[in-house]
Design a protein around this motif. Structure first.
Motif, mmCIF file in Angstrom:
data_model
loop_
_atom_site.group_PDB
_atom_site.id
_atom_site.type_symbol
_atom_site.label_atom_id
_atom_site.label_comp_id
_atom_site.label_asym_id
_atom_site.label_seq_id
_atom_site.Cartn_x
_atom_site.Cartn_y
_atom_site.Cartn_z
ATOM 1 N N LEU A 1 -6.506 -111.025 38.401
ATOM 2 C CA LEU A 1 -4.927 -112.406 38.418
ATOM 3 C C LEU A 1 -4.856 -113.248 39.090
ATOM 4 N N LEU A 2 -5.457 -114.388 39.466
ATOM 5 C CA LEU A 2 -4.620 -115.574 40.176
ATOM 6 C C LEU A 2 -3.820 -116.176 40.003
ATOM 7 N N ASP A 3 -3.020 -116.389 41.275
ATOM 8 C CA ASP A 3 -1.881 -118.122 40.767
ATOM 9 C C ASP A 3 -1.660 -119.076 41.790
ATOM 10 N N ASN A 4 -2.502 -119.601 41.609
ATOM 11 C CA ASN A 4 -2.464 -121.400 42.242
ATOM 12 C C ASN A 4 -2.847 -120.555 44.042
ATOM 13 N N GLY A 5 -4.214 -119.522 43.722
ATOM 14 C CA GLY A 5 -5.562 -119.416 44.415
ATOM 15 C C GLY A 5 -4.796 -118.057 44.684
ATOM 16 N N ARG A 6 -3.191 -117.441 44.269
ATOM 17 C CA ARG A 6 -2.916 -116.189 45.475
ATOM 18 C C ARG A 6 -3.541 -114.654 44.207
ATOM 19 N N GLU A 7 -4.092 -113.473 44.609
ATOM 20 C CA GLU A 7 -4.592 -112.521 44.043
ATOM 21 C C GLU A 7 -2.825 -111.769 44.096
ATOM 22 N N CYS A 8 -2.325 -111.953 42.051
ATOM 23 C CA CYS A 8 -0.933 -110.949 42.019
ATOM 24 C C CYS A 8 -1.774 -110.016 41.398
ATOM 25 N N PHE A 9 -2.528 -109.680 40.974
ATOM 26 C CA PHE A 9 -2.742 -108.176 40.025
ATOM 27 C C PHE A 9 -3.873 -107.584 40.326
ATOM 28 N N ARG A 10 -4.722 -106.625 40.235
ATOM 29 C CA ARG A 10 -5.603 -106.094 39.876
ATOM 30 C C ARG A 10 -5.945 -104.883 39.732
ATOM 31 N N GLN A 11 -6.478 -104.619 38.577
ATOM 32 C CA GLN A 11 -6.891 -102.997 37.963
ATOM 33 C C GLN A 11 -8.449 -102.751 37.420
ATOM 34 N N GLY A 12 -8.844 -101.990 37.471
ATOM 35 C CA GLY A 12 -9.864 -101.643 36.888
ATOM 36 C C GLY A 12 -10.036 -101.453 35.157
ATOM 37 N N LEU A 13 -11.481 -101.565 35.068
ATOM 38 C CA LEU A 13 -11.738 -101.986 33.124
ATOM 39 C C LEU A 13 -12.133 -101.089 33.121
ATOM 40 N N TRP B 1 2.839 -110.888 34.163
ATOM 41 C CA TRP B 1 2.987 -112.302 35.715
ATOM 42 C C TRP B 1 4.351 -111.440 35.312
ATOM 43 N N PHE B 2 4.604 -111.999 36.925
ATOM 44 C CA PHE B 2 6.194 -112.792 37.151
ATOM 45 C C PHE B 2 6.260 -113.844 38.005
ATOM 46 N N PRO B 3 6.086 -115.159 37.371
ATOM 47 C CA PRO B 3 6.068 -115.842 37.900
ATOM 48 C C PRO B 3 7.489 -116.476 38.660
ATOM 49 N N ASP B 4 6.912 -117.249 39.889
ATOM 50 C CA ASP B 4 8.500 -117.866 40.269
ATOM 51 C C ASP B 4 8.191 -119.409 39.998
ATOM 52 N N GLY C 1 8.519 -123.477 38.739
ATOM 53 C CA GLY C 1 7.489 -124.447 39.291
ATOM 54 C C GLY C 1 6.065 -124.603 38.216
ATOM 55 N N TRP C 2 4.659 -125.331 38.927
ATOM 56 C CA TRP C 2 4.129 -124.727 38.281
ATOM 57 C C TRP C 2 2.243 -124.260 38.688
ATOM 58 N N HIS C 3 1.582 -123.554 37.831
ATOM 59 C CA HIS C 3 0.780 -122.696 38.229
ATOM 60 C C HIS C 3 -0.014 -122.774 37.422
ATOM 61 N N GLU C 4 -1.489 -122.905 38.468
ATOM 62 C CA GLU C 4 -2.348 -122.490 37.813
ATOM 63 C C GLU C 4 -3.079 -121.384 38.215
ATOM 64 N N LEU C 5 -3.135 -120.687 36.549
ATOM 65 C CA LEU C 5 -3.775 -119.006 36.715
ATOM 66 C C LEU C 5 -5.375 -119.253 36.715
ATOM 67 N N ALA C 6 -6.194 -117.683 36.766
ATOM 68 C CA ALA C 6 -7.606 -117.494 36.650
ATOM 69 C C ALA C 6 -7.628 -116.255 36.896
ATOM 70 N N LEU C 7 -7.996 -116.081 35.534
ATOM 71 C CA LEU C 7 -8.033 -114.154 34.768
ATOM 72 C C LEU C 7 -9.373 -114.201 34.947
ATOM 73 N N ARG C 8 -10.063 -113.670 36.224
ATOM 74 C CA ARG C 8 -11.791 -112.718 36.095
ATOM 75 C C ARG C 8 -11.587 -112.417 35.972
ATOM 76 N N VAL C 9 -13.455 -111.668 35.809
ATOM 77 C CA VAL C 9 -13.303 -110.179 35.678
ATOM 78 C C VAL C 9 -14.320 -110.089 36.631
ATOM 79 N N LEU C 10 -14.131 -108.781 37.861
ATOM 80 C CA LEU C 10 -15.918 -108.790 38.930
ATOM 81 C C LEU C 10 -16.304 -107.807 38.738
ATOM 82 N N GLN C 11 -17.321 -107.818 38.900
ATOM 83 C CA GLN C 11 -18.183 -106.818 38.928
ATOM 84 C C GLN C 11 -18.473 -107.136 40.569
ATOM 85 N N GLY C 12 -18.182 -105.703 41.178
ATOM 86 C CA GLY C 12 -18.014 -106.028 43.015
ATOM 87 C C GLY C 12 -17.915 -106.930 43.918
ATOM 88 N N GLU C 13 -17.978 -108.080 43.949
ATOM 89 C CA GLU C 13 -17.446 -109.110 44.116
ATOM 90 C C GLU C 13 -17.606 -110.173 43.475
#
Length: 819
Positions: A392-404, A418-421, A423-435
């Motif tokens: 999970l990326l919050d305004n481009g900063r990684e704030c969560f990571r776990q295996g699936l 997700w524990f936000p501050d 203000g405005w947040h642009e969220l990106a939830l990604r599924v990665l395989q390697g990088e």
């Protein structure tokens, strides 16, 4: 950290023959089991003791039972023994005692005992041999009555640390018993007793710490185990059916969707995909209705494919509209024909859901609190060799990571905290395989650190000066955002004089959305208020109601054209109309009428518009105008009567549904006195001119076209005249292949009518392929040479009596020798 603390405690020399020391070591080490605690069990009565070799007591048994309930696989036999012992130690008044006499700690001990018994009963109610819930019901009634009394005392005065701890254990017990209404009252009471620095209670630092820990633990127990008031849409894989097409028919797919939750779901969408969901795999989509708890509905669809389908995916609520917080059962997979193996793995990630809703633009939180973000992940095959990770990326900063890890149906639920501050947040939830990013979903959310916020959604009228505008008879939609979802809000609307209006705000299905009907409230500025228990002031939002008047359903009651109108006739008829009005202020309406001829020219109109006073309200009105409508029909054709009502710039117009058909007049310019002689001498009638007038059809729309020329016919007296009507068609221009046409003959007045002659003659003629032969024998008054008389033959539909045309015949008198 807990393991390290356990090692330090053991190194400090905890006495292993005392129950508190043993429990501390075993709980911190995460190794609680009945075998380690066996030295503290008293076999005689089934209870536990505080020191090895001592007698069993209630507190020790409760501590051991609470520890055993922490195990991943609780020892049901040991818990059943503890349960029997605790029930046997209950006093006659229903409480459990610390000693033989009543003591201040009895309430706290009783709450802990009841909580333990409820948790044990929930594990295996049948396995403990308890066939009745009577003991548990009596315990619930005891604690409910106690909780109400304690909550009332707490609201009346500042509670001590001891009372707060008692309330905390009461809240825990009520949660385990399922008494949610009483638990909610205690929950709010404890929240209201919190100090500004976040602590509870008083005294020295250690006492404040112990009180705060007890209260926080109870609040957490309430938030974890309180009854879910959310829908839970589920589509079992066993309900999926696919019917093979026969010959050229389509594939038929069906499934059943259930609501297994505790609240009504909102209407939402569904999608059927051929293969792992993507833009190019969508076969069909549709909408599901709102479902109440335990209700179900069918998904049925037909589709065509060039080849047999391999794997079908049915997605329920892919956009997070229903309010469902449990997304994993929103998908079902049907394998019809195993797909070929491929080297690449296709992944699909559903839209994000925050707090059981689709990712909204605004989220209210308390400082330091968080929410759960979830989504569904689907794959078209087994897990890959390279493991998957959720980021999970919050305004481009990684704030969560776990295996699936994928389940057997190649799906899983992605959940992250997700524990936000603020203000405005642009969220990106990604599924990665390697990088490599294999799937991604984006969302934008504004986080506010406020307890409550109101927003009014704009309606069709838009906004003016930053405020939403609404008209009479319109719904105002209010969006309420609250940081604490357990709070029960109160909402109301007030006018510009701050007078509370009686019309309530209604929330039909979805928490946080309310509607209010403007009705016929006066134009002006209005304000929506909202607050919850414990709030010192309410939040509000403003909107305006515009000056509006809506007119609809205008109809003409009179004139009513039931008789035929001849050319040159003058018709005077009253004018009566009805309409429906919805106005929120007094105004004046103007009503007028017009007569329009066949060529579209206005032939007559009201002398002046009729002024009508209109009071605020919603009603249907009927009105007769003081001035009648008068018109002289100059020519043959269709005439149109129209009524117009005006309210400022609002204009509503209605036309009379039945148009008046003007027929040729039977009046003659010359009166002829018939001669009283015999037939042989002077009773001669010759039809010299035939003129056809075309007209509009009735229900069937039958029409007769006018001929290009007027036929000139000469006929011997008493012989028939035959007239051919051609091209009879319906309203769509199609030739009438078979039908009937009725005719009625009207004789003109030429002085005195001959004795024994009827005023009219009727007949029915057949239509074949658009042609109709009309036959007529001239008769009536005897005409001398040089005299004439008109005859009208009117045609009409025999079923509807609607006129479709007429023939005007000019008869001239002649001598017997002049044929």
């Amino acid at each position: 950290r807990l393991l390290g603390q356990s090692a330090l405690l053991l190194q400090d020399g905890l006495l292993d023959n005392e129950l508190p020391s043993a429990l501390t070591a075993y709980i911190c080490g995460g190794c609680v089991n009945s075998s380690l605690l066996q030295p503290f069990f008293v076999t005689d009565d089934g209870g536990c003791c505080m020191e090895q070799g001592a007698r069993a007591d209630v507190l020790s048994t409760v501590l051991v039972a609470e520890a055993l309930l922490m195990a991943s696989e609780p020892d049901l036999t040991a818990l059943a023994t503890a349960r029997d012992y605790l029930l046997a130690q209950r006093a006659a008044d229903g409480y459990w005692r610390l000693c033989s006499q009543a003591a201040p700690g009895d309430l706290r001990l009783t709450a802990r005992v009841v909580g333990v018994l409820a948790r044990i009963q929930a594990l295996s109610p049948v396995g403990f041999g308890e066939s009745s819930d009577a003991p548990q019901n009596s315990l619930a009634a005891l604690l409910v009555a106690t909780a109400r009394q304690v909550a009332a005392e707490l609201d009346a005065s500042a509670p001590s640390a001891s009372v707060l701890v008692d309330m905390a254990w009461l809240l825990r017990a009520l949660c385990h018993l399922g008494c949610w209404e009483e638990a909610l009252a205690l929950y709010h009471s404890l929240l209201s007793a919190q100090h500004a620095d976040g602590s509870w209670g008083g005294g020295d630092t250690s006492q404040i710490l112990r009180t705060t820990c007890a209260v926080v633990g109870a609040l957490r127990c309430f938030s974890i185990s309180r009854a879910g008031r959310e829908p839970d849409l589920a589509v079992p894989a066993a309900s999926l059916r696919l019917q093979t097409p026969v010959e050229d028919t389509a594939w038929r797919f069906s499934a059943t969707v259930f609501n297994d939750g505790q609240a009504e779901s909102l209407p939402c969408g569904w999608e059927l995909h051929h293969g792992s969901p993507a833009e190019n795999t969508l076969l069909a989509q549709g909408r599901l209705p709102a479902l109440i708890p335990r209700d179900s509905c069918k998904v049925q669809v037909e589709f065509t494919l060039a080849t047999a389908p391999s794997v079908l995916y049915l997605l329920i609520d892919p956009d997070g509209e229903s309010g469902d917080a449990y997304r994993l059962n929103n998908m079902a997979r049907l394998v019809y024909c195993p797909p070929p193996k491929t080297d690449s793995l296709l992944l699909w990630l559903s839209p994000l859901t925050i707090r059981s809703e689709g990712a909204s633009e605004l989220l209210l939180l308390r400082p330091g609190s968080g929410v759960i973000i979830n989504a569904m992940l689907l794959a078209d095959g087994p897990p890959p060799a390279v493991p998957l990770r959720l980021v999970l990326l919050d305004n481009g900063r990684e704030c969560f990571r776990q295996g699936l890890s994928l389940e057997n149906d190649f799906s899983t639920e992605c959940r992250c905290e997700w524990f936000p501050d603020e203000g405005w947040h642009e969220l990106a939830l990604r599924v990665l395989q390697g990088e490599e990013v294999r799937a991604e979903r984006l969302a934008c959310v504004e986080v506010c650190y406020q307890a409550m916020l109101l927003r009014i959604l704009s309606g069709p009228a838009g906004e003016a000066e930053g405020l939403p505008q609404f008209t009479a008879g319109e719904y105002v939609t209010v969006r309420l955002y609250v940081a604490e979802t357990a709070a029960a809000p109160e909402l109301w609307v007030a006018n510009e004089h701050n007078e509370r209006l009686p019309t309530p705000l209604v929330s039909a299905t979805h928490e946080g959305r309310y509607t209010w009907h403007t009705g016929v409230q006066a134009p002006g500025r209005y304000r929506v208020y909202a607050r919850t228990a414990g709030m010192t002031s309410a939040v509000s939002a403003d909107f305006t109601i515009m000056d509006s008047c809506e007119l609809r359903e205008l109809s003409v009651l009179q004139p009513d054209f039931v008789t035929q109108i001849g050319v040159g006739d003058t018709l005077t008829t009253p004018v009566s109309v009805s309409w429906t009005q919805l106005c929120n202020s007094s105004r004046q309406l103007q009503l007028s009428w017009t007569w329009t001829g066949p060529d579209g020219v206005v032939l007559a109109k009201a002398t002046a518009p009729c002024e009508i006073d209109c009071a605020p309200g919603a009603l249907t009105r009927q009105l007769s105008l003081p001035e009648p409508a008068t018109l002289a029909f100059p020519t043959a054709g269709s005439y149109l009567f129209a009524v117009e009502i005006m309210a400022g710039e609002t204009v509503l117009k209605a036309e009379r549904s039945a148009r008046a058909m003007a027929l040729p007049s039977l009046t003659v310019e010359q009166s002829v006195q018939p001669e009283s002689v015999g037939w042989e001498a002077c009773e001669v009638a010759v039809c010299s001119t035939v003129k056809l007038h075309a007209g509009a059809g009735g229900a069937g729309g039958m029409q007769i076209p006018a001929p290009a020329t007027r036929p000139q016919l000469l006929d011997a007296p008493g012989e028939r005249i035959t007239i051919l009507l051609q091209g009879i068609h319906d309203a769509d221009g199609q030739i009438v292949e078979k039908g009937t046409l009725a005719a009625r003959v009207l004789y003109g007045c030429c002085g005195k009518a001959a004795p024994g002659v009827d005023a009219s003659v009727e007949g029915v003629f057949s239509i074949t392929n658009g042609n109709c032969h009309i036959s007529y024998t001239p008769g009536g008054s005897a005409l001398s040479a040089g005299m004439w008389a008109p005859v009208i033959m009117s045609f009409f539909d025999p079923q509807t009596e609607q006129h479709v045309g007429c023939i005007e015949m000019h008869l001239e008198g002649s001598d017997e020798t002049m044929h």
